[in-house]
Design a protein around this motif. Structure first.
Motif, PDB file in Angstrom:
ATOM      1  N   LEU A   1       0.299  -0.634  -0.364  1.00 39.92           N
ATOM      2  CA  LEU A   1      -0.253  -0.409  -0.221  1.00 39.92           C
ATOM      3  C   LEU A   1       0.824   0.837  -0.073  1.00 39.92           C
ATOM      4  N   GLN A   2       2.161   1.435   0.699  1.00 29.92           N
ATOM      5  CA  GLN A   2       3.223   2.541   0.877  1.00 29.92           C
ATOM      6  C   GLN A   2       3.427   2.275  -0.647  1.00 29.92           C
TER       7      GLN A   2
ATOM      8  N   THR B   1      -9.024   9.189  -7.773  1.00 28.44           N
ATOM      9  CA  THR B   1      -7.866   8.389  -7.392  1.00 28.44           C
ATOM     10  C   THR B   1      -7.851   7.809  -5.419  1.00 28.44           C
ATOM     11  N   GLN B   2      -7.330   8.962  -5.032  1.00 26.06           N
ATOM     12  CA  GLN B   2      -7.034   8.917  -3.656  1.00 26.06           C
ATOM     13  C   GLN B   2      -7.999   8.293  -2.172  1.00 26.06           C
TER      14      GLN B   2
ATOM     15  N   GLN C   1      -8.460  10.259   7.596  1.00 27.71           N
ATOM     16  CA  GLN C   1      -9.114   9.513   6.590  1.00 27.71           C
ATOM     17  C   GLN C   1      -9.988   8.859   6.859  1.00 27.71           C
TER      18      GLN C   1
ATOM     19  N   VAL D   1      -7.800   5.112  -2.782  1.00 22.51           N
ATOM     20  CA  VAL D   1      -6.575   4.469  -1.926  1.00 22.51           C
ATOM     21  C   VAL D   1      -7.129   4.419  -0.836  1.00 22.51           C
ATOM     22  N   LEU D   2      -7.062   5.242  -0.117  1.00 22.91           N
ATOM     23  CA  LEU D   2      -7.808   5.119   0.744  1.00 22.91           C
ATOM     24  C   LEU D   2      -9.328   3.807   0.952  1.00 22.91           C
TER      25      LEU D   2
ATOM     26  N   LYS E   1      -8.402  13.773  -8.841  1.00 26.19           N
ATOM     27  CA  LYS E   1      -7.918  13.812  -8.082  1.00 26.19           C
ATOM     28  C   LYS E   1      -7.965  13.187  -6.862  1.00 26.19           C
TER      29      LYS E   1
ATOM     30  N   GLN F   1       0.863   4.065  -3.194  1.00 27.49           N
ATOM     31  CA  GLN F   1       0.252   5.526  -2.584  1.00 27.49           C
ATOM     32  C   GLN F   1       1.884   6.637  -3.471  1.00 27.49           C
TER      33      GLN F   1
ATOM     34  N   VAL G   1       0.475   6.550  -7.379  1.00 25.63           N
ATOM     35  CA  VAL G   1       0.002   7.409  -7.214  1.00 25.63           C
ATOM     36  C   VAL G   1       0.591   8.346  -7.316  1.00 25.63           C
ATOM     37  N   SER G   2       1.408   8.791  -6.663  1.00 26.30           N
ATOM     38  CA  SER G   2       1.665  10.090  -6.348  1.00 26.30           C
ATOM     39  C   SER G   2       2.714  10.502  -7.970  1.00 26.30           C
TER      40      SER G   2
ATOM     41  N   ILE H   1      -6.623   1.012   1.443  1.00 27.03           N
ATOM     42  CA  ILE H   1      -5.825   0.716   2.621  1.00 27.03           C
ATOM     43  C   ILE H   1      -6.976   0.328   4.052  1.00 27.03           C
TER      44      ILE H   1
END
Length: 196
Positions: free
Chosen positions: A85-86, A144-145, A164, A148-149, A141, A89, A92-93, A152
């Motif tokens: 997951l890191q 997308t974020q 979060q 990701v959350l 954006k 991230q 995605v960045s 996680i």
């Protein structure tokens, strides 16, 4: 797309994909939005020349809506560790830095190799940044974020901050409302069609 030394082929109503030892050939089948999806994925692949966690473009045939790209190592994971997951991230960045935001992030679009290195595939449903403060880009954006959350939360919820977690609960609530409304709208549409 799972990893294998043998050639494999799979087909859906929207695409035909050949997975070979060193490359992947993806053909977009005629659909209402196939040209748009082809052009979006082509654009994304052209941006990825300096990224190593995504496919690289080898060749594109506009007439046949066919993309040839490098094959990434790994298999589709059923579980994502904290390290995965890191890494996600980080990918995605990098996508954001290259002006790419994804509309969805299903786990089937991720690959993990034998060393635990994470990769990402399939970029046909994206938003391309026109300029940094574009409202459409900022919303894309955020979408997308949120995906990701969600991942996680699904696999390593202890990684989320209190803020979060609140965001995830809000996203889940909004999605439930949206799906309920969509169901009602579909039922209404069916009722109107049947009356005709």
């Amino acid at each position: 797309m799972s990893d294998s030394n043998d050639e494999s082929i799979y087909s859906t109503g929207k695409m035909y994909v050949e997975i070979n030892a060193r490359n992947v050939i993806k053909t977009f089948l005629p659909q209402r939005d196939s040209i748009k999806r082809f052009k979006l994925e082509l654009h994304a692949l052209k941006q990825f020349t300096d990224m190593d966690r995504v496919p690289h473009l080898i060749n594109a045939n506009m007439d046949k809506m066919k993309l040839e790209m490098t094959k990434l190592p790994g298999k589709n994971p059923s579980f994502l560790s904290q390290s995965h997951l890191q890494q996600l991230q980080g990918i995605v960045s990098d996508l954001f830095a290259h002006g790419i935001a994804r509309h969805a992030l299903p786990i089937r679009d991720l690959l993990v190799d034998d060393k635990g290195k994470l990769y990402m595939v399939d970029f046909e449903r994206i938003t391309v940044r026109k300029f940094k403060l574009s409202p459409i880009w900022l919303i894309a954006k955020a979408v997308t974020q949120s995906h990701v959350l969600r991942l996680i939360w699904q696999f390593q919820p202890h990684m989320l901050t209190t803020t979060q977690k609140f965001e995830v609960f809000s996203i889940i609530g909004i999605r439930r409302i949206f799906h309920s409304l969509k169901s009602v709208i579909n039922k209404v549409k069916k009722g109107i069609i049947y009356r005709k």
